[in-house]
Design an enzyme around this catalytic site. Structure first.
Site, short mmCIF file in Angstrom:
data_model
loop_
_atom_site.label_atom_id
_atom_site.label_comp_id
_atom_site.label_asym_id
_atom_site.label_seq_id
_atom_site.Cartn_x
_atom_site.Cartn_y
_atom_site.Cartn_z
N ASP A 100 -117.94 -56.23 11.12
CA ASP A 100 -118.12 -54.78 11.18
C ASP A 100 -117.33 -54.05 10.10
OD1 ASP A 100 -115.93 -55.68 12.80
OD2 ASP A 100 -115.73 -53.67 13.64
N HIS A 142 -104.12 -57.75 13.94
CA HIS A 142 -105.44 -57.74 14.57
C HIS A 142 -105.88 -59.14 14.97
CE1 HIS A 142 -109.22 -56.00 15.69
NE2 HIS A 142 -109.93 -56.55 14.70
#
Length: 245
Positions: free
Chosen positions: A64, A143
């Protein structure tokens, strides 16, 4: 300087939004910040001339944020007939990930030599790189793995400073990355709920007095956050929204 949200959605299209892709422009600046899987579609919908983009700055290699690269490259090669040089810059491993994403999307495409000069530039944490007239400083964020490293980006150009958190849970490096930025675009996946590897607004709020951004815009919001937009005290991103700063 202007920033346009080509796409500001979370990975799975909360609110029907396109994947992350920001268009940063100025007198001589023309760059994309991330290029998620749906970005070429969104750029064409907004009438953004891809051939004018001088650089694509990548925060991390999740689809994404990075999955639009094959579509951008093949459109440039075969349809837009690009001739101007292009730099794609991102974390260590970029050169290998570039081949992987091209081959996964269009087998054999990584072996096709572009008709234009392509530079793949791997960035080192906290080291400023001069890219297409911009001073780009990546800051390490959290992340998760696989797919790391992960960056927040601070971009200085034409007397202005822009910062984007990328996807991350809270980490102290965000203070240095975003301190007194003219525009700070921050992930706010949930309002109060803390989830691993993502940033919630409540946590961000606690640290804003140390960051002191001149303008804050929230992005990468879940359905929960999108439902709260009318009650938030902060500006929120929208696909197609343009900000001058």
């Amino acid at each position: 300087m202007k920033l346009r949200f080509v796409g500001c959605g979370a990975a799975f299209g909360s609110g029907g939004r396109f994947n992350t892709c920001f268009h940063l422009t100025g007198a001589g600046t023309n760059a994309l910040i991330d290029c998620g899987a749906s970005s070429v579609i969104a750029m064409k919908r907004l009438g953004i001339a891809a051939n004018d983009v001088r650089a694509i700055l990548v925060t991390h290699f999740h689809a994404d944020h990075f999955g639009g690269i094959p579509f951008f490259m093949l459109d440039a090669q075969f349809f837009a007939r690009r001739t101007a040089p292009l730099t794609i810059a991102g974390p260590a491993g970029l050169k290998d990930w570039y081949v992987r994403v091209m081959e996964t999307s269009f087998p054999g495409s990584s072996e096709t030599r572009p008709r234009f000069e392509l530079t793949l530039r791997e960035l080192a944490p906290r080291e400023t790189a001069e890219i297409a007239g911009m001073a780009v400083t990546p800051f390490p964020v959290h992340h998760g793995n696989p797919g790391g490293p992960f960056f927040a980006l601070r971009v200085a150009a034409e007397g202005k400073a822009f910062c984007y958190t990328g996807d991350t849970e809270w980490t102290e490096s965000l203070v240095d990355a975003a301190r007194e930025a003219d525009l700070f675009v921050a992930e706010a996946y949930f309002r109060d709920k803390r989830v691993k590897l993502h940033l919630d607004l409540a946590t961000l709020e606690r640290h804003l007095p140390r960051i002191r951004p001149k303008r804050l815009v929230l992005t990468h919001m879940s359905d929960d956050m999108l439902a709260r937009r009318g009650s938030l005290a902060y500006e929120t991103a929208e696909d197609g929204k343009e900000i001058e700063f």
